[in-house]
Design a protein around this motif. Structure first.
Motif, PDB file in Angstrom:
ATOM      1  N   ARG A  58       0.832  -1.192   0.000  1.00  0.00           N
ATOM      2  CA  ARG A  58       0.000   0.000   0.000  1.00  0.00           C
ATOM      3  C   ARG A  58       0.870   1.245   0.000  1.00  0.00           C
ATOM      4  NH1 ARG A  58      -4.122   0.586   4.300  1.00  0.00           N
ATOM      5  NH2 ARG A  58      -4.124   2.721   3.556  1.00  0.00           N
ATOM      6  N   ARG A  60       0.766   5.829  -0.426  1.00  0.00           N
ATOM      7  CA  ARG A  60       0.221   6.954   0.331  1.00  0.00           C
ATOM      8  C   ARG A  60      -1.230   7.270  -0.027  1.00  0.00           C
ATOM      9  NH1 ARG A  60       5.608   8.796  -0.617  1.00  0.00           N
ATOM     10  NH2 ARG A  60       6.749   9.105   1.332  1.00  0.00           N
ATOM     11  N   SER A  61      -1.650   6.943  -1.240  1.00  0.00           N
ATOM     12  CA  SER A  61      -3.013   7.257  -1.677  1.00  0.00           C
ATOM     13  C   SER A  61      -3.795   5.976  -1.921  1.00  0.00           C
ATOM     14  CB  SER A  61      -2.980   8.102  -2.955  1.00  0.00           C
ATOM     15  OG  SER A  61      -2.323   7.410  -4.003  1.00  0.00           O
ATOM     16  N   SER A 120      -6.683   0.812   6.913  1.00  0.00           N
ATOM     17  CA  SER A 120      -5.814   1.944   7.242  1.00  0.00           C
ATOM     18  C   SER A 120      -5.552   2.046   8.741  1.00  0.00           C
ATOM     19  CB  SER A 120      -6.439   3.246   6.735  1.00  0.00           C
ATOM     20  OG  SER A 120      -6.562   3.245   5.338  1.00  0.00           O
ATOM     21  N   GLU A 124      -1.845   1.869  10.463  1.00  0.00           N
ATOM     22  CA  GLU A 124      -1.267   2.950  11.267  1.00  0.00           C
ATOM     23  C   GLU A 124      -0.966   2.487  12.694  1.00  0.00           C
ATOM     24  OE1 GLU A 124      -2.411   7.485  12.678  1.00  0.00           O
ATOM     25  OE2 GLU A 124      -2.715   6.871  10.597  1.00  0.00           O
ATOM     26  N   VAL A 131      -1.553   7.245   8.016  1.00  0.00           N
ATOM     27  CA  VAL A 131      -2.345   7.023   6.796  1.00  0.00           C
ATOM     28  C   VAL A 131      -3.817   7.367   7.007  1.00  0.00           C
ATOM     29  CG1 VAL A 131      -0.801   5.265   5.851  1.00  0.00           C
ATOM     30  CG2 VAL A 131      -2.651   4.573   7.384  1.00  0.00           C
ATOM     31  N   SER A 136     -11.685   8.552   7.122  1.00  0.00           N
ATOM     32  CA  SER A 136     -11.335   7.128   7.060  1.00  0.00           C
ATOM     33  C   SER A 136     -12.385   6.269   7.762  1.00  0.00           C
ATOM     34  CB  SER A 136      -9.978   6.884   7.729  1.00  0.00           C
ATOM     35  OG  SER A 136      -8.931   7.490   7.025  1.00  0.00           O
TER      36      SER A 136
END
Length: 212
Positions: A58, A60-61, A120, A124, A131, A136
């Motif tokens: 994965r 950053r986007s 995500s 994290e 992230v 989210s």
């Protein structure tokens, strides 16, 4: 946690130890960067050759997702979704997803089934790499080895609805994974994701029992 032959990786596990040299020659530059930084990869559902595990990288986007495979012998550390339930207590619950995790933890524990944090939030919590953001979702997994009724699923959907953010929960059955919301709905068949394929079934615990 170091992997061994008696601990097969499962979908959503985070694995450390993949090297840039192990990537395909045509891997995008962002993948090379991420692996070079020592970030973990996440186990995905797919069939791969013996001695390997299917993984995803994965970036950053949201559009930066890359499917590949990893040698099992390269795995140096493994973190499962279940390992991350209490990590939020040691971090600032700044984002709605982390506040939601605190809100629903007692409810999920009361099910007396293994559950954990993926997506995500899991990434994290496991890595400390930022992230998450304001919008989210909180991705959860629930390991339901025995039948979990549609009524139970509907009650759980309702109970989770009041959390600080949207919660997407995947039920992990012996045959694959099914979305809690879908199983709680009225459709005769639901989408079951397995290592081989995704298919519509009437019962995610008995995938051969397909509705007509």
């Amino acid at each position: 946690m170091v992997m061994n032959a008696f601990m097969p990786a499962q979908p959503h596990d985070l694995l450390w130890g993949m090297s840039v040299a192990a990537l395909p020659a045509d891997a995008p530059a962002w993948v090379v960067e991420v692996i070079g930084l020592g970030h973990p990869v996440v186990v995905r559902r797919a069939r791969v050759a013996e001695g390997f595990v299917a993984v995803g990288v994965r970036g950053r986007s949201r559009d930066q997702r890359y499917a590949t495979k990893m040698k099992i012998s390269d795995i140096s550390r493994r973190v499962q979704p279940e390992d991350l339930i209490d990590v939020v207590d040691r971090q600032c619950a700044e984002w709605p997803a982390l506040r939601a995790l605190k809100q629903i933890r007692a409810l999920m524990n009361a099910l007396s089934l293994p559950w954990g944090v993926a997506g995500s939030a899991g990434f994290e919590l496991a890595t400390g790499v930022p992230v998450l953001h304001q919008d989210s979702d909180l991705d959860l997994i629930l390991r339901a080895s025995a039948f979990f009724s549609r009524q139970q699923a509907a009650e759980l959907v309702e109970a989770l609805a009041g959390a600080a953010c949207r919660i997407d929960l995947q039920m992990q059955t012996p045959a694959g994974a099914v979305a809690l919301r879908e199983w709680a709905g009225s459709a005769r068949r639901v989408l079951l994701k397995s290592d081989d394929a995704a298919r519509l079934v009437a019962n995610p615990w008995l995938p051969q029992a397909c509705a007509a």
